[in-house]
Scaffold this motif. Structure first.
Motif, PDB file in Angstrom:
ATOM      1  N   GLU A   6       0.849  -1.188   0.000  1.00 18.30           N
ATOM      2  CA  GLU A   6       0.000   0.000   0.000  1.00 18.30           C
ATOM      3  C   GLU A   6       0.883   1.236   0.000  1.00 18.30           C
ATOM      4  O   GLU A   6       1.890   1.281   0.710  1.00 18.30           O
ATOM      5  CB  GLU A   6      -0.898  -0.027   1.234  1.00 18.30           C
ATOM      6  CG  GLU A   6      -1.973   1.016   1.245  1.00 18.30           C
ATOM      7  CD  GLU A   6      -2.951   0.765   2.386  1.00 18.30           C
ATOM      8  OE1 GLU A   6      -4.136   0.578   2.086  1.00 18.30           O
ATOM      9  OE2 GLU A   6      -2.519   0.763   3.550  1.00 18.30           O
ATOM     10  N   ASP A   9      -0.495   8.564  -1.551  1.00 22.76           N
ATOM     11  CA  ASP A   9       0.028   9.643  -2.387  1.00 22.76           C
ATOM     12  C   ASP A   9       1.145   9.178  -3.321  1.00 22.76           C
ATOM     13  O   ASP A   9       2.237   9.766  -3.343  1.00 22.76           O
ATOM     14  CB  ASP A   9       0.518  10.806  -1.514  1.00 22.76           C
ATOM     15  CG  ASP A   9      -0.580  11.354  -0.633  1.00 22.76           C
ATOM     16  OD1 ASP A   9      -1.706  11.530  -1.127  1.00 22.76           O
ATOM     17  OD2 ASP A   9      -0.319  11.589   0.560  1.00 22.76           O
ATOM     18  N   ALA A  13      -0.413  10.867  -8.239  1.00 20.47           N
ATOM     19  CA  ALA A  13      -1.767  10.639  -7.726  1.00 20.47           C
ATOM     20  C   ALA A  13      -1.896  11.144  -6.289  1.00 20.47           C
ATOM     21  O   ALA A  13      -2.258  10.403  -5.382  1.00 20.47           O
ATOM     22  CB  ALA A  13      -2.121   9.160  -7.820  1.00 20.47           C
ATOM     23  N   MET A  16      -4.525  10.166  -3.236  1.00 18.17           N
ATOM     24  CA  MET A  16      -5.004   8.819  -3.534  1.00 18.17           C
ATOM     25  C   MET A  16      -4.101   7.797  -2.829  1.00 18.17           C
ATOM     26  O   MET A  16      -2.985   8.113  -2.423  1.00 18.17           O
ATOM     27  CB  MET A  16      -4.980   8.553  -5.045  1.00 18.17           C
ATOM     28  CG  MET A  16      -5.759   9.573  -5.880  1.00 18.17           C
ATOM     29  SD  MET A  16      -7.529   9.536  -5.596  1.00 18.17           S
ATOM     30  CE  MET A  16      -7.986   8.157  -6.619  1.00 18.17           C
ATOM     31  N   THR A  17      -4.616   6.572  -2.689  1.00 14.38           N
ATOM     32  CA  THR A  17      -3.836   5.463  -2.149  1.00 14.38           C
ATOM     33  C   THR A  17      -3.847   4.338  -3.178  1.00 14.38           C
ATOM     34  O   THR A  17      -4.913   3.964  -3.683  1.00 14.38           O
ATOM     35  CB  THR A  17      -4.420   4.956  -0.821  1.00 14.38           C
ATOM     36  OG1 THR A  17      -4.367   6.025   0.139  1.00 14.38           O
ATOM     37  CG2 THR A  17      -3.633   3.767  -0.275  1.00 14.38           C
ATOM     38  N   LEU A  18      -2.674   3.809  -3.480  1.00 13.59           N
ATOM     39  CA  LEU A  18      -2.518   2.675  -4.387  1.00 13.59           C
ATOM     40  C   LEU A  18      -2.326   1.428  -3.533  1.00 13.59           C
ATOM     41  O   LEU A  18      -1.440   1.394  -2.671  1.00 13.59           O
ATOM     42  CB  LEU A  18      -1.312   2.882  -5.297  1.00 13.59           C
ATOM     43  CG  LEU A  18      -1.004   1.795  -6.307  1.00 13.59           C
ATOM     44  CD1 LEU A  18      -2.159   1.581  -7.280  1.00 13.59           C
ATOM     45  CD2 LEU A  18       0.284   2.143  -7.063  1.00 13.59           C
ATOM     46  N   THR A  19      -3.169   0.415  -3.750  1.00 20.28           N
ATOM     47  CA  THR A  19      -3.139  -0.791  -2.931  1.00 20.28           C
ATOM     48  C   THR A  19      -3.106  -2.022  -3.815  1.00 20.28           C
ATOM     49  O   THR A  19      -3.857  -2.106  -4.795  1.00 20.28           O
ATOM     50  CB  THR A  19      -4.389  -0.859  -2.020  1.00 20.28           C
ATOM     51  OG1 THR A  19      -4.511   0.368  -1.288  1.00 20.28           O
ATOM     52  CG2 THR A  19      -4.295  -2.018  -1.035  1.00 20.28           C
ATOM     53  N   GLY A  38     -12.935   4.654  -6.314  1.00 19.30           N
ATOM     54  CA  GLY A  38     -11.803   4.915  -7.205  1.00 19.30           C
ATOM     55  C   GLY A  38     -11.881   3.944  -8.368  1.00 19.30           C
ATOM     56  O   GLY A  38     -12.914   3.817  -9.005  1.00 19.30           O
ATOM     57  N   GLN A  40     -10.583  -0.171  -9.570  1.00 12.90           N
ATOM     58  CA  GLN A  40      -9.943  -1.446  -9.271  1.00 12.90           C
ATOM     59  C   GLN A  40      -9.684  -2.183 -10.579  1.00 12.90           C
ATOM     60  O   GLN A  40     -10.566  -2.259 -11.431  1.00 12.90           O
ATOM     61  CB  GLN A  40     -10.807  -2.325  -8.366  1.00 12.90           C
ATOM     62  CG  GLN A  40     -10.181  -3.723  -8.162  1.00 12.90           C
ATOM     63  CD  GLN A  40     -10.900  -4.565  -7.153  1.00 12.90           C
ATOM     64  OE1 GLN A  40     -10.521  -4.537  -5.990  1.00 12.90           O
ATOM     65  NE2 GLN A  40     -11.920  -5.293  -7.562  1.00 12.90           N
ATOM     66  N   LEU A 109      -6.796   2.050  -6.891  1.00  8.54           N
ATOM     67  CA  LEU A 109      -6.404   3.443  -6.698  1.00  8.54           C
ATOM     68  C   LEU A 109      -7.637   4.143  -6.150  1.00  8.54           C
ATOM     69  O   LEU A 109      -8.639   4.324  -6.862  1.00  8.54           O
ATOM     70  CB  LEU A 109      -5.948   4.074  -8.015  1.00  8.54           C
ATOM     71  CG  LEU A 109      -5.382   5.488  -7.906  1.00  8.54           C
ATOM     72  CD1 LEU A 109      -4.116   5.509  -7.049  1.00  8.54           C
ATOM     73  CD2 LEU A 109      -5.103   6.047  -9.293  1.00  8.54           C
ATOM     74  N   THR A 110      -7.589   4.479  -4.865  1.00  3.66           N
ATOM     75  CA  THR A 110      -8.753   5.014  -4.170  1.00  3.66           C
ATOM     76  C   THR A 110      -8.396   6.323  -3.475  1.00  3.66           C
ATOM     77  O   THR A 110      -7.220   6.605  -3.224  1.00  3.66           O
ATOM     78  CB  THR A 110      -9.278   4.015  -3.124  1.00  3.66           C
ATOM     79  OG1 THR A 110      -8.214   3.666  -2.230  1.00  3.66           O
ATOM     80  CG2 THR A 110      -9.802   2.741  -3.786  1.00  3.66           C
ATOM     81  N   ASP A 112      -7.619   8.778  -0.591  1.00  2.00           N
ATOM     82  CA  ASP A 112      -7.000   8.560   0.718  1.00  2.00           C
ATOM     83  C   ASP A 112      -8.083   8.458   1.793  1.00  2.00           C
ATOM     84  O   ASP A 112      -8.987   9.299   1.857  1.00  2.00           O
ATOM     85  CB  ASP A 112      -6.047   9.701   1.077  1.00  2.00           C
ATOM     86  CG  ASP A 112      -4.728   9.637   0.319  1.00  2.00           C
ATOM     87  OD1 ASP A 112      -4.408   8.583  -0.266  1.00  2.00           O
ATOM     88  OD2 ASP A 112      -4.013  10.664   0.309  1.00  2.00           O
TER      89      ASP A 112
END
Length: 130
Positions: A6, A9, A13, A16-19, A38, A40, A109-110, A112
């Motif tokens: 995870e 930022d 982006a 946002m959070t990339l997981t 976001g 998926q 990508l959602t 934060d």
């Protein structure tokens, strides 16, 4: 659900959070209808997912390389070697109607702090509100 990595930022982006997630769906399990706040992108690593779009449109890349738009309400099967792209306003769920676990690898990508999935009722899905 197993979070593999995870990053808040990520470059390009902010906010946002990339997981990266590995989902394992047990035989006979049915997920609740939900949306992702976001985008998926998910690839079926093993198994056959019964995939239902209640509202909105998902893009499925079939093993043949062909892309298929699935607009709800609709149900299809997504198998190992295939992938799905889901946008934030798309209500969907999956089920495992087989005797073997399904393993899915997904990148989300959602926003934060928004979480990875937001449950919705079928009534909300058909009225267009979440």
């Amino acid at each position: 659900r197993e979070i593999l990595s995870e990053q808040a930022d990520p470059p390009g982006a902010a906010g946002m959070t990339l997981t990266l997630v590995r989902y394992t769906i047990a035989p006979g399990a049915r997920l609740a209808p939900h949306v992702h706040p976001g985008i998926q992108m998910a690839a079926i690593e093993s198994g056959a997912l019964t995939y239902t779009v209640e509202s909105g449109t998902a893009t499925i890349r079939r093993a043949s390389g062909d892309e298929e738009a699935v607009t709800g309400p609709a149900t299809t099967t997504v198998v190992a070697g295939e992938s799905v792209v889901e946008l934030d306003d798309m209500v969907h769920f999956g089920a495992n109607d087989t005797d073997d676990p399904i393993v899915i690898l997904a990148a989300l990508l959602t926003e934060d702090g928004a979480g990875l999935a937001v449950p919705v009722t079928i009534a909300e899905a058909t009225s267009g509100s979440t």
